[in-house]
Design a protein around this motif. Structure first.
Motif, mmCIF file in Angstrom:
data_model
loop_
_atom_site.group_PDB
_atom_site.id
_atom_site.type_symbol
_atom_site.label_atom_id
_atom_site.label_comp_id
_atom_site.label_asym_id
_atom_site.label_seq_id
_atom_site.Cartn_x
_atom_site.Cartn_y
_atom_site.Cartn_z
ATOM 1 N N LEU B 210 0.836 -1.212 0.000
ATOM 2 C CA LEU B 210 0.000 0.000 0.000
ATOM 3 C C LEU B 210 0.863 1.252 0.000
ATOM 4 C CD1 LEU B 210 -2.772 -1.053 2.508
ATOM 5 C CD2 LEU B 210 -3.057 -0.607 0.077
ATOM 6 N N LYS B 211 1.959 1.194 0.775
ATOM 7 C CA LYS B 211 2.839 2.361 0.895
ATOM 8 C C LYS B 211 3.531 2.653 -0.427
ATOM 9 C CE LYS B 211 6.598 2.160 3.404
ATOM 10 N NZ LYS B 211 7.250 1.519 4.552
ATOM 11 N N LEU B 212 3.908 1.591 -1.170
ATOM 12 C CA LEU B 212 4.692 1.774 -2.391
ATOM 13 C C LEU B 212 3.823 1.940 -3.638
ATOM 14 C CD1 LEU B 212 7.396 -0.910 -1.641
ATOM 15 C CD2 LEU B 212 7.646 1.533 -1.419
ATOM 16 N N GLY B 213 2.514 1.905 -3.481
ATOM 17 C CA GLY B 213 1.633 2.189 -4.621
ATOM 18 C C GLY B 213 1.361 1.021 -5.536
ATOM 19 N N ALA B 214 1.433 -0.210 -5.033
ATOM 20 C CA ALA B 214 1.113 -1.362 -5.882
ATOM 21 C C ALA B 214 -0.391 -1.418 -6.123
ATOM 22 C CB ALA B 214 1.574 -2.652 -5.208
ATOM 23 N N THR B 215 -0.781 -1.853 -7.323
ATOM 24 C CA THR B 215 -2.204 -2.010 -7.645
ATOM 25 C C THR B 215 -2.391 -3.355 -8.338
ATOM 26 O OG1 THR B 215 -1.781 -0.786 -9.658
ATOM 27 C CG2 THR B 215 -2.852 0.424 -7.875
ATOM 28 N N GLY B 216 -3.648 -3.662 -8.634
ATOM 29 C CA GLY B 216 -3.959 -4.835 -9.450
ATOM 30 C C GLY B 216 -3.536 -6.149 -8.836
ATOM 31 N N PRO B 217 -3.095 -7.106 -9.658
ATOM 32 C CA PRO B 217 -2.789 -8.456 -9.165
ATOM 33 C C PRO B 217 -1.715 -8.470 -8.086
ATOM 34 C CG PRO B 217 -2.357 -8.270 -11.536
ATOM 35 C CD PRO B 217 -2.933 -6.984 -11.103
ATOM 36 N N VAL B 218 -0.771 -7.543 -8.145
ATOM 37 C CA VAL B 218 0.300 -7.517 -7.140
ATOM 38 C C VAL B 218 -0.273 -7.209 -5.760
ATOM 39 C CG1 VAL B 218 2.448 -6.386 -6.493
ATOM 40 C CG2 VAL B 218 1.990 -6.856 -8.884
ATOM 41 N N LEU B 219 -1.199 -6.227 -5.711
ATOM 42 C CA LEU B 219 -1.811 -5.867 -4.430
ATOM 43 C C LEU B 219 -2.752 -6.980 -3.953
ATOM 44 C CD1 LEU B 219 -2.147 -3.734 -2.270
ATOM 45 C CD2 LEU B 219 -3.810 -2.584 -3.685
ATOM 46 N N ARG B 220 -3.467 -7.616 -4.899
ATOM 47 C CA ARG B 220 -4.389 -8.693 -4.520
ATOM 48 C C ARG B 220 -3.624 -9.907 -3.999
ATOM 49 N NH1 ARG B 220 -7.427 -6.613 -8.859
ATOM 50 N NH2 ARG B 220 -6.524 -7.964 -10.430
ATOM 51 N N ALA B 221 -2.414 -10.129 -4.525
ATOM 52 C CA ALA B 221 -1.619 -11.264 -4.046
ATOM 53 C C ALA B 221 -1.111 -11.012 -2.638
ATOM 54 C CB ALA B 221 -0.454 -11.509 -4.992
ATOM 55 N N SER B 222 -1.092 -9.721 -2.204
ATOM 56 C CA SER B 222 -0.656 -9.418 -0.848
ATOM 57 C C SER B 222 -1.809 -9.433 0.141
ATOM 58 C CB SER B 222 0.035 -8.055 -0.825
ATOM 59 O OG SER B 222 1.218 -8.118 -1.561
ATOM 60 N N GLY B 223 -3.026 -9.679 -0.333
ATOM 61 C CA GLY B 223 -4.136 -9.846 0.605
ATOM 62 C C GLY B 223 -5.148 -8.729 0.623
ATOM 63 N N MET B 224 -5.133 -7.816 -0.344
ATOM 64 C CA MET B 224 -6.125 -6.733 -0.356
ATOM 65 C C MET B 224 -7.160 -7.043 -1.427
ATOM 66 S SD MET B 224 -6.238 -3.221 0.608
ATOM 67 C CE MET B 224 -7.106 -1.782 0.038
ATOM 68 N N LYS B 225 -8.431 -6.997 -1.033
ATOM 69 C CA LYS B 225 -9.490 -7.293 -1.995
ATOM 70 C C LYS B 225 -9.864 -5.999 -2.715
ATOM 71 C CE LYS B 225 -13.609 -9.971 -2.663
ATOM 72 N NZ LYS B 225 -14.601 -10.845 -2.128
ATOM 73 N N THR B 226 -9.280 -5.776 -3.858
ATOM 74 C CA THR B 226 -9.551 -4.536 -4.568
ATOM 75 C C THR B 226 -9.520 -4.786 -6.072
ATOM 76 O OG1 THR B 226 -8.641 -2.380 -5.115
ATOM 77 C CG2 THR B 226 -7.106 -3.973 -4.250
ATOM 78 N N ASP B 227 -10.414 -4.129 -6.770
ATOM 79 C CA ASP B 227 -10.499 -4.250 -8.222
ATOM 80 C C ASP B 227 -11.312 -3.071 -8.717
ATOM 81 O OD1 ASP B 227 -11.234 -4.966 -10.858
ATOM 82 O OD2 ASP B 227 -10.712 -7.044 -10.410
#
Lengths: 121, 369
Positions: B210-227
């Protein structure tokens, strides 16, 4: 799951390859493919819209026998087909012919065909 | 060796490395261990933001293909939606359906490239050949719909789509979907070497992501439910039934699993849209004639969408002319390749660099723009 894959493997052993022996046979090109241009000079009304919309400025209007015709440089062309869509009389058309690699750059320029003009004055 | 007599070496990964592709990372090594990494962008800068200021929206639609090499149709859609929102118009229903089908097919083929590249980074050539072989079936569909295999040349343009679906393409798409399901069967064959090389490698924690600005599949692989398709629906996505895959581990293997499950969801979406594909117009009548230039009304918009590799966005400003005054392109890969990659590479082994690099699902083209 794994059984399915093994079955598929066995089936693949007896199948023909998907690739073809290219120079002798080739995969057919789709009907709407955007390839080399075809210019029908009899239909052209010299409006210059194709030269105006071309994003790469690949079309230049040249004067031949008192009328302006598009001269297309295929080495600049991105084959977007905007010239075909904008042409009010459908004089420019993209064919399914793919321009081949060539050592001679002048062969990539579609010049206005003067011989055709002489026949239809 | 450095000036201050410390025991480290400098090492370049790319840009001529066959696995890196127009991007370079400068690594500081202590033995086999990386102590610092510095990304060097700019090898593929083509200046789209400036080029778009000199072209009309229809010409920009053709240009927007080239922002990302791997998924031109997704960028076509972002640009078309930005112009439509600025002009306050809507594309016809049939055009919207065609757009969603193509955007999802584009997502699937982009994920196939991702697997191909990730397998290649591991030296697992079978995966690479499988992925690129099956991708060709999707390219065949693109060829018959848009007129070219990779670059659609602004097929999705402001106001709708440039031409109607050719006859019999629906069956062709359904056949391709069956092939894709077959491909997923191959990929789910858990290869022990693949797991050993990807599990626990390049772990990205949620707070760092979240701090580094990841989005999409990278952020979802870290456990955030976002799309973005669910959070801020565009086109038809609010009426479609699909899930958002989430994994908790945040390592390269989790990112690989996310992609696999996303392909499954995309196939589901395409089947639903094909079932209710309506007849009718494909282009908004006021924009249908290319010969009549239209003015972009004064104002500014920011349109964001879910591309295969994260949040793709375009910020468009107009002063009332026929060309946009300013265009800003927000590529998802920029954040994945600069801050996230630099953070992930710290403390890893040098042999894991290609795996971490390719597991981020990046495209240097949309980072450099």
């Amino acid at each position: 799951m794994k059984l399915k894959i093994i079955l598929k493997l066995i089936r693949n052993l007896f199948q023909k390859p998907l690739t073809v022996r290219f120079p002798h046979e080739s995969i057919p090109i789709a009907k709407g493919y955007r390839g080399k241009h075809e210019h029908n000079m009899d239909k052209c009304v010299s409006c210059g819209l194709c030269a105006k919309i071309c994003p790469n400025k690949a079309i230049e209007m040249v004067e031949v026998a008192g009328k302006k015709y598009p001269k297309i440089d295929l080495s600049k062309c991105c084959f977007c087909g905007l010239c075909q869509d904008i042409c009010p009389v459908k004089a420019l058309k993209l064919t399914q012919e793919i321009p081949q690699a060539t050592p001679d750059p002048s062969s990539l320029i579609i010049e206005v065909d003067k011989t055709k003009l002489d026949k239809n004055p | 060796m450095s000036e201050d007599n410390q025991n480290y070496q400098e090492f370049f990964f790319g840009p001529a490395h066959p696995g890196s592709g127009n991007f370079s990372v400068k690594l500081k090594l202590e033995g086999e261990k990386i102590i610092a990494a510095k990304s060097i962008p700019g090898y593929l800068h083509r200046g789209f933001e400036k080029l778009m200021e000199y072209r009309t929206p229809m010409q920009n639609a053709v240009l927007s293909d080239r922002i990302c090499v791997f998924e031109p149709l997704a960028w076509n859609l972002v640009h078309a939606n930005a112009v439509e929102e600025l002009m306050k118009i809507q594309a016809p229903e049939r055009a919207k359906h065609i757009r969603v089908i193509l955007a999802e097919l584009s997502r699937i083929q982009s994920h196939f490239i991702w697997y191909g590249a990730l397998s290649m980074a591991l030296g697992f050539d079978t995966g690479f050949k499988l992925a690129f072989g099956y991708r060709d079936f999707i390219l065949d569909v693109f060829e018959s719909i848009t007129g070219a295999r990779v670059y659609p040349a602004g097929y999705i343009c402001p106001g709708g789509v440039r031409r109607d679906l050719p006859e019999g393409v629906e069956e062709k798409i359904l056949k391709t979907l069956e092939k894709i399901d077959e491909m997923r069967l191959w990929e789910e064959l858990e290869n022990p070497t693949f797991q050993a090389r990807t599990k626990g490698v390049g772990v990205l924690k949620l707070e760092d992501a979240l701090k580094l600005g990841a989005t999409g599949p990278v952020l979802r692989a870290s456990g955030m439910k976002t799309d973005v398709r669910k959070d801020d629906p565009y086109e038809l996505y609010s009426n479609l039934d699909f899930d958002i895959p989430v994994e908790k581990e945040g390592d390269a293997y989790a990112r690989f699993r996310i992609g696999l499950r996303e392909i499954k969801e995309s196939v589901k979406i395409i089947r639903q849209v094909l079932k209710k594909l309506p007849q009718g117009e494909i282009m908004e009548p006021s924009l249908a004639n290319l010969a009549v230039p239209y003015n972009l009304p004064e104002g500014e918009v920011y349109v964001r969408q879910e591309a295969a590799r994260g949040e793709a966005a375009i910020y468009l400003v107009s002063d009332g002319g026929i060309k946009p005054y300013r265009c800003k392109v927000r590529g998802p890969s920029f954040f994945h390749l600069l801050p996230v990659l630099e953070h992930l590479l710290q403390g890893e082994q040098i042999a894991d660099v290609p795996v971490i690099y390719w597991s981020l699902n990046h495209c240097p083209a949309d980072m450099d723009r």
